[in-house]
Design an enzyme around this catalytic site. Structure first.
Site, PDB file in Angstrom:
ATOM      1  N   PHE A   1       5.125 -10.515   1.950  1.00 50.68           N
ATOM      2  CA  PHE A   1       5.627  -9.203   2.372  1.00 50.68           C
ATOM      3  C   PHE A   1       4.463  -8.225   2.327  1.00 50.68           C
ATOM      4  O   PHE A   1       3.877  -7.979   1.275  1.00 50.68           O
ATOM      5  CB  PHE A   1       6.754  -8.700   1.463  1.00 50.68           C
ATOM      6  CG  PHE A   1       7.387  -7.448   1.999  1.00 50.68           C
ATOM      7  CD1 PHE A   1       8.457  -7.509   2.883  1.00 50.68           C
ATOM      8  CD2 PHE A   1       6.885  -6.202   1.667  1.00 50.68           C
ATOM      9  CE1 PHE A   1       9.018  -6.343   3.417  1.00 50.68           C
ATOM     10  CE2 PHE A   1       7.443  -5.032   2.189  1.00 50.68           C
ATOM     11  CZ  PHE A   1       8.519  -5.108   3.055  1.00 50.68           C
TER      12      PHE A   1
ATOM     13  N   ASP B   1      -3.755  -8.222  -1.079  1.00 57.34           N
ATOM     14  CA  ASP B   1      -2.767  -7.139  -1.009  1.00 57.34           C
ATOM     15  C   ASP B   1      -2.231  -6.926  -2.421  1.00 57.34           C
ATOM     16  O   ASP B   1      -1.363  -7.662  -2.893  1.00 57.34           O
ATOM     17  CB  ASP B   1      -1.649  -7.502  -0.031  1.00 57.34           C
ATOM     18  CG  ASP B   1      -0.597  -6.388   0.054  1.00 57.34           C
ATOM     19  OD1 ASP B   1      -0.630  -5.471  -0.791  1.00 57.34           O
ATOM     20  OD2 ASP B   1       0.263  -6.456   0.949  1.00 57.34           O
TER      21      ASP B   1
ATOM     22  N   LYS C   1       1.825   2.122  -3.776  1.00 53.79           N
ATOM     23  CA  LYS C   1       2.848   2.202  -4.835  1.00 53.79           C
ATOM     24  C   LYS C   1       2.420   3.067  -6.026  1.00 53.79           C
ATOM     25  O   LYS C   1       2.482   4.273  -5.936  1.00 53.79           O
ATOM     26  CB  LYS C   1       3.269   0.802  -5.267  1.00 53.79           C
ATOM     27  CG  LYS C   1       3.989   0.038  -4.121  1.00 53.79           C
ATOM     28  CD  LYS C   1       4.843  -1.060  -4.631  1.00 53.79           C
ATOM     29  CE  LYS C   1       5.404  -1.965  -3.549  1.00 53.79           C
ATOM     30  NZ  LYS C   1       6.619  -1.469  -2.932  1.00 53.79           N
TER      31      LYS C   1
HETATM   32  N1  PLP Z   1       2.399  -4.955   0.405  1.00 52.70           N
HETATM   33  C1  PLP Z   1       3.122  -5.399  -0.617  1.00 52.70           C
HETATM   34  C2  PLP Z   1       2.604  -6.538  -1.453  1.00 52.70           C
HETATM   35  C3  PLP Z   1       4.355  -4.832  -0.932  1.00 52.70           C
HETATM   36  O1  PLP Z   1       5.081  -5.299  -1.964  1.00 52.70           O
HETATM   37  C4  PLP Z   1       4.815  -3.760  -0.128  1.00 52.70           C
HETATM   38  C5  PLP Z   1       6.108  -3.127  -0.400  1.00 52.70           C
HETATM   39  O2  PLP Z   1       6.958  -3.632  -1.096  1.00 52.70           O
HETATM   40  C6  PLP Z   1       4.017  -3.315   0.932  1.00 52.70           C
HETATM   41  C7  PLP Z   1       2.804  -3.933   1.171  1.00 52.70           C
HETATM   42  C8  PLP Z   1       4.460  -2.194   1.798  1.00 52.70           C
HETATM   43  O3  PLP Z   1       4.385  -0.991   1.113  1.00 52.70           O
HETATM   44  P1  PLP Z   1       5.129   0.316   1.652  1.00 52.70           P
HETATM   45  O4  PLP Z   1       6.590   0.113   1.444  1.00 52.70           O
HETATM   46  O5  PLP Z   1       4.550   1.438   0.823  1.00 52.70           O
HETATM   47  O6  PLP Z   1       4.774   0.448   3.102  1.00 52.70           O
END
Ligand code: PLP
Length: 472
Positions: free
Chosen positions: A162, A248, A277
């Site tokens: 994700f 990520d 986050k």
């Molecule tokens: N990358 C990871 C690993 C995530 O867990 C998330 C969101 O849960 C995102 C990217 C996307 O972040 P955002 O919701 O701030 O766009």
């Protein structure tokens, strides 16, 4: 509101001011969500009795309008490493309130300082930051950077991953349900199984991939920890085939897993790291990617390329002040060590439950990023349960447990987006052992009472019926 009143130059009488907005009751809030926001989501929250009216938050606790205290073990999906409303983050915001927040005509003072600090705390040669406002944006930026720096187009990602829901991030996100309505997505994106080095090497061999993007521990995929050595070896393979390694760490970063960054568990030095986050201290939206000088220069070096990738709000004073305070608090309060110690304690206690209750299939995670996976109902249970109960049990045992935890024990959790049979436990890193013990006791109680899926699903249906009949 009529079209006329919307276009009138004087303020329409129906507009709410902040004080009126703060005084809305629960029924009005629900009504506005159903009329002006995501009606389906509002209904879903209502069905699961997840639509309480919370009026105060501090640290790990939130309080509803009835004065009941809840423990937040969801932690904003990893956005609340510092807990709710950390006073040092608010103090930082106060300190900068007279400064220009957004002024493209000058170089932001705080953006420079934050980039300096990120260069100090991130692994290896990571040095240059790009600031944005969310995780998906950080991933978008990383994908573009990788393409521009390598002159390649391919992006390899993992099944079950994700990375966000904007078009680029979605193109490397491994859940069909989220992707399908928006096809075609970015071309040249290829999914490989998470943890499978042979599959990764095969995908890398044609030397067409600009980047391999990976979460060090998959969050929404169900808190999946890769086999030991996977990240290290994957990093080496990427180097061998000229592909950039993007970690990520939007969810795993800033102390969550008992390391400042989860890739440090294997001494991995990524080419690009994505953060968001908790970067804004749980108060302000803030995202970033950080990369090496060399990669940055290849993509965006020189004045000619200086405006190729930008963001209006990226690096604004308020977000940077919050992020600077966040990093300071992480060190001052030893949040990384806290996550490591409390996480180890939590995992041990949960594994004891797993041994006693077959409904609990697996307990996994690292630090305070923990997932509980529940068993799927056996064929007999599927045959004898039917309708709502059967469907709930099959797909949503995680949310049924989360519903019980919330409504009967005052504990907030949620299932993972790509895997609804897993609930995640990601409390603020300042969580105490007592609070952890409360959650373990609640889970023990639930598992004791519902030894089977059927009983859990039936109780879930009861909760739903209760919430349908309990209209305010
Ligand atoms: N990358 C990871 C690993 C995530 O867990 C998330 C969101 O849960 C995102 C990217 C996307 O972040 P955002 O919701 O701030 O766009």
């Amino acid at each position: 509101m009529t079209r006329e009143s919307k276009t009138a130059t004087n303020k329409p009488a129906e507009l709410l001011d902040l004080q009126e907005a703060l005084s809305l009751d629960r029924a009005q809030v629900k009504d506005f969500h159903k009329r002006y926001l995501n009606a389906g989501l509002a209904t879903m929250m209502e069905l699961l009795n997840f639509d309480k009216m919370f009026v105060r938050a501090e640290g790990v606790s939130v309080w509803d309008n009835q004065g009941r205290e809840y423990l937040d073990f969801l932690g904003g999906y990893g956005a609340l490493n510092l807990g709710h409303n950390h006073p040092k983050v608010f103090a930082a915001l106060q300190q900068v309130q007279a400064l220009p927040n957004i002024l493209q005509a000058s170089l932001g003072v705080l953006a420079g300082a934050l980039a300096h600090n990120l260069a100090r705390i991130t692994p290896g040669k990571l040095q240059r930051s790009f600031f944005c406002n969310s995780g998906a944006e950080a991933v978008e930026g990383a994908i573009k950077l990788a393409r521009a720096a390598t002159n390649r187009t391919g992006i390899i990602h993992c099944q079950g991953s994700f990375h966000g829901k904007t078009m680029g991030a979605l193109s490397v996100t491994g859940r069909e349900k989220y992707r399908k309505p928006f096809a075609p997505l970015l071309p040249d994106c290829q999914a490989v199984p998470f943890g499978d080095l042979d599959a990764l090497e095969k995908a890398l061999q044609p030397r067409q991939a600009a980047a391999f993007i990976v979460e060090p521990i998959q969050g929404e995929g169900g808190i999946n920890v890769p086999p030991p050595g996977y990240l290290k070896k994957a990093r080496e393979l990427c180097k061998r085939y000229g592909t950039l390694f993007i970690a990520d760490e939007v969810q795993t970063g800033l102390g969550r897993t008992g390391y400042m960054f989860a890739c440090e568990a294997e001494n991995v030095e990524p080419d690009i790291i994505c953060l968001a986050k908790s970067l804004g201290g749980g108060v302000v939206p803030a995202g970033a990617y950080i990369t090496t000088d060399e990669i940055w220069k290849k993509a965006y070096g020189g004045m000619e390329k200086a405006l190729l990738h930008t963001s209006t709000f990226g690096g604004n004073t308020v977000a940077c002040a919050a992020a600077l305070a966040t990093i300071q608090v992480i060190y001052e309060e030893n949040l990384v060590e806290q996550a490591r110690e409390k996480g180890a304690y939590f995992l041990t206690r949960l594994k004891e439950l797993q041994e006693r209750f077959p409904l609990l299939k697996e307990v996994r995670g690292r630090g305070l990023m923990i997932g509980l996976e529940f068993n799927q109902p056996g064929s007999l249970a599927s045959k004898v349960t039917f309708g709502l109960a059967g469907k709930l049990a099959e797909e949503y045992t995680g949310s049924l447990v989360a519903g019980e935890l919330l409504n009967n024990y005052g504990i907030i959790t949620a299932y993972t987006l790509n895997n609804p049979n897993v609930i995640r436990l990601e409390p603020p890193l300042c969580v105490t052992r007592d609070q952890i013990d409360r959650v373990v006791a609640a889970l023990e109680d639930i598992l004791q009472r519902h030894r089977s899926f059927m009983s859990m699903a039936t109780s879930g249906v009861k909760t739903i019926l209760k919430s349908l009949t309990q209209r305010e």
